[in-house]
Structure formats: C-alpha cells, structure tokens
Design an enzyme around this catalytic site. Structure first.
Site, PDB file in Angstrom:
ATOM      1  N   ARG A  54      35.694  59.567  98.092  1.00 30.48           N
ATOM      2  CA  ARG A  54      36.935  57.630  97.933  1.00 30.48           C
ATOM      3  C   ARG A  54      36.586  57.100  99.549  1.00 30.48           C
ATOM      4  NH1 ARG A  54      41.519  58.542  99.016  1.00 30.48           N
ATOM      5  NH2 ARG A  54      42.248  60.653  98.800  1.00 30.48           N
ATOM      6  N   TYR A 107      37.012  30.841  93.320  1.00 28.75           N
ATOM      7  CA  TYR A 107      36.398  31.725  91.967  1.00 28.75           C
ATOM      8  C   TYR A 107      38.156  31.860  91.710  1.00 28.75           C
ATOM      9  CZ  TYR A 107      36.717  35.971  89.322  1.00 28.75           C
ATOM     10  OH  TYR A 107      36.860  37.214  88.532  1.00 28.75           O
ATOM     11  N   ASP A 179      33.572  34.147 101.037  1.00 24.87           N
ATOM     12  CA  ASP A 179      32.834  34.672  99.021  1.00 24.87           C
ATOM     13  C   ASP A 179      31.475  34.097  99.621  1.00 24.87           C
ATOM     14  OD1 ASP A 179      31.830  35.782  96.711  1.00 24.87           O
ATOM     15  OD2 ASP A 179      33.704  34.476  96.132  1.00 24.87           O
ATOM     16  N   LYS A 204      26.922  40.417  90.712  1.00 27.37           N
ATOM     17  CA  LYS A 204      26.736  39.223  89.917  1.00 27.37           C
ATOM     18  C   LYS A 204      24.653  39.522  90.616  1.00 27.37           C
ATOM     19  CE  LYS A 204      29.960  37.441  88.312  1.00 27.37           C
ATOM     20  NZ  LYS A 204      31.379  38.551  88.751  1.00 27.37           N
TER      21      LYS A 204
END
Ligand SMILES: Cc1ncc(COP(=O)(O)O)c(C=O)c1O
Length: 390
Positions: A54, A107, A179, A204
């Site tokens: 983690r 988005y 982004d 993506k």
C-alpha cells in the site's frame, strides 16, 4: 536529449534491478528487512518500494520512473485508477474553506468531483470556459488554492492555454493540476508550460490495451510527498500485476501514439467535409477554432475526435451501429477503436435538460481511433456516415 521510445524502455532500469530481462512481478503485500535499522528506515521512506505494497512496490516504482521521465517531472506515483489520482491529489491539496477552479468541458468524473464531492467537503468550486483565459482570472478569489485543467478536454476536444493559466496561477500562489490523459506525455508535457502537477487515467493510452484500470500523478517531490501521505490513507493501491501490465504497455506508448495521431488526423479529415457532419471537433484540423494554440502546445493531436451528426440523436446512434471496427464503449486509448454516443449513454442517468446543460449535443459521437490500419478505419467511418444519407 534521450528520445521517448528509449525512455519508455529504459527509464526504470535502476529501480529494483534484477538479472531478468522482463521485470518480475512482486505479487506481495509486504517486504521483510535485513535488520531493525533498515526496517525503521523503509517504514518512513516516502514513495519507497520495499516496505508494504500500500506504501509502494517495485512494480509501482518502475512505472513511476518511466512516467516521470516522459513527463519531465522530478517524480511520479501510481494509483488504482485515474479518479483515485485526482481525488487523492485534491484531498491532499485543499481543505474546507478553500476554493478550486475547474473547466466546464471536462471528464464527467472530474466534473462530479468539482460539482458534488468538493462542495460537500466545504470546498467552493467555480467551473469556467477553458477557451477564455480571462474566465480563469475572473474566477480567482483570495481563497483559490488549485486550478484543474484538462487539455484537450473530454469529449469536446477544447484546448486550454496552459502557459497563460500557469502564469496566472503562479502570480497568485495557486497550484495547477493538468489532466494529460488525451495528449499523453508523447504529445504534450504540461510542466514545460509551467503547470505544477500532471495526472492521467493510465487506463487509457499509457496502458493502451484496455486491460488495466490505473492512474498516475507526476510532479515535484515536495508536492508528490504531500499527495503520497494522503494516498497511503485512502489506500487506492494498484495491484502489482496491474502495475506490471501498465509498465509493459508504457514500453510501446511512443510507438502507439504515432499511429493514434495519424489515425485521429485521417478520420477527422475524412469526416470534416461530409454533408452528414455538421461539426467536427479535432484540434489537429486547421478549421478547429483553437488550432494555432493546439499546435503551440501539442506535437500530435491524439486519436480522439468528436463528430456532430446533422440528424441528431438517431443519426448518431445509427452511425455507431454501422461501424465495423469501433465498438460501442465508454473507454478510449487502447489498440482497438472505440466509439461512444454520450447522449444515449446518459439517457438512463440524466434528464434531457441536464444533457443539454452539459454542452454536449444530442448528435455527438466520440470516436477513439485505435492502432488499426488507417485506410481500414477511414473506409469504415465513411461507409457508416454515407449510409446515413440514404
Ligand atoms: C480524460 C479522463 N480523465 C480521467 C478519467 C478517469 O480515469 P479512470 O477511469 O481511470 O478512473 C477518464 C476516464 O474516462 C478520462 O477520460
């Protein structure tokens, strides 16, 4: 200067080196230490990769090394999805009482963070028209801490003047977070224009094979440390196998982007003049209202374009139904072409009025060109659009 394809293959070489040519998968939740002193050291190391998965894992660190070098940032970190990258960054950088500026064209998940999540946490937000630099300036208040930009934006491919927004933000002591999912570091490096931090839906183009959900944040160590501190608490950790797959995808990112750029441009040019198309949104077209700005920021225009069909909702739906290669899917950036008709995807979620408010016309189709042969994709879209005329 080292080229992108070389960086993509070699930038992680010194991160957890081994004699294996392909990187081993560290499918482990935790790591042991040689002695107490070393254990105490790794336990407090930020963005380390051999304490507890983690907190970090060699497979994460290898991805981060490649992305940081491609984005020309000091460092990077990986998360379980693009949205995990955004929410972790925002939670680390703003607090109740602060103000955040975002874009109207962005988005949907980012829009929801701006319109729903942040206001619920006591953070005020303002959404502006990204094509108007003055709108960013007008939205600034003494409490503004962060500006979120997305360029080109999803799904309207609008361009933000990154140097102008970065300069404005710096002058007011405000951080900027871009982004860069649609452009990728191959086509655009936002930090070269003064943007502070970059995030990606690595789901993506960075991964590129539609088989992993992942996110990445890249920027200076001082800011990434603050974000990482929150990331270990939110715990949106990428599994080691997914990080390994993402690294494998990154190896070919520059190669794949060449084809995505070529296919996006060819599809845009083929559809732009067609009588069944009222408007084509692609920053690589000279007719795009922001083409000159796009050219000054992007070295390629990517594989995504938005096509507005003259006969609206039904025509858009019929067009998608006639495509042979691009499947109906909400994603993009993989080797296979995908297409989405936002208005029909939103039909069950939003009212007609909300769809109209989104600024996305009912006849708009977002096409994401894959890496198939250009001539096949062009023939396919022309065939589908010509069938609409009859
Ligand atoms: C531009 C953009 N940013 C962020 C995201 C969110 O990324 P993820 O789905 O990996 O959480 C998406 C997803 O479609 C996107 O298109």
């Amino acid at each position: 200067m080292t080229g992108n394809s070389t960086i993509a293959v070699h930038a992680d070489r010194e991160v957890h080196p081994s004699r294996a040519v392909a990187r081993p998968i560290y499918q482990t939740a935790a790591f042991g230490a040689e002695d107490g002193e070393r254990f105490a050291q790794v336990a407090v190391e930020r963005r380390g990769h051999d304490f507890y998965t983690r907190y970090g894992n060699p497979n994460h660190a290898q991805v981060a090394a490649v992305v940081a070098e491609l984005e020309h940032t000091e460092t990077a970190m990986v998360t379980a999805s693009g949205m995990a990258a955004l929410t972790t960054a925002v939670l680390a950088l703003v607090s109740a009482g602060d103000h955040v500026i975002g874009q109207k064209s962005t988005y949907g998940g980012t829009a929801s963070v701006l319109m729903n999540l942040l206001p619920r946490l006591g953070v005020e937000t303002t959404l502006v028209d990204q094509t108007d630099v003055h709108a960013f300036e007008k939205a600034l208040t003494s409490r503004t801490r962060l500006i979120l930009v997305e360029s080109p934006s999803n799904p309207l491919l609008q361009v933000t003047d990154l140097p102008a927004v970065a300069e404005l933000a710096r002058a007011h002591g405000v951080l900027t977070l871009a982004d860069n999912t649609f452009a990728t570091p191959v086509n655009q490096q936002p930090v070269a224009f003064g943007i502070d931090l970059v995030w990606h839906s690595a789901t993506k183009y960075l991964n590129g094979h539609s088989d992993v959900s992942a996110g990445v944040l890249a920027g200076p160590a001082e800011l990434l440390d603050r974000i990482w501190d929150v990331g270990v608490l939110t715990g949106a950790v990428l599994g080691p196998i997914d990080a390994w797959l993402l690294l494998r995808g990154l190896r070919t990112l520059p190669l794949r982007m060449e084809r995505h750029n070529a296919n996006g441009q060819a599809l845009a040019e083929a559809l732009n003049e067609h009588p069944a198309v009222t408007r084509l949104h692609y920053p690589g077209l000279e007719t795009h209202p922001q083409h000159l700005l796009a050219k000054s920021q992007l070295s390629g225009f990517g594989g995504v374009l938005a096509v507005e069909l003259a006969d609206g909702f039904e025509a858009a739906d019929a067009f998608l139904g006639r495509l042979r290669y691009a499947r109906r899917s909400a994603s993009l950036g993989g080797v296979e072409s995908l297409a989405v008709h936002p208005a029909s995807m939103w039909r069950g979620m939003l009212s007609d009025e909300q769809i109209a408010d989104s600024g996305v016309p009912l006849g708009l189709v977002r096409l994401a060109a894959g890496t198939e042969d250009t001539a096949d994709l062009v023939a396919d879209v022309l065939n589908a659009v010509e069938a609409l005329d009859r």
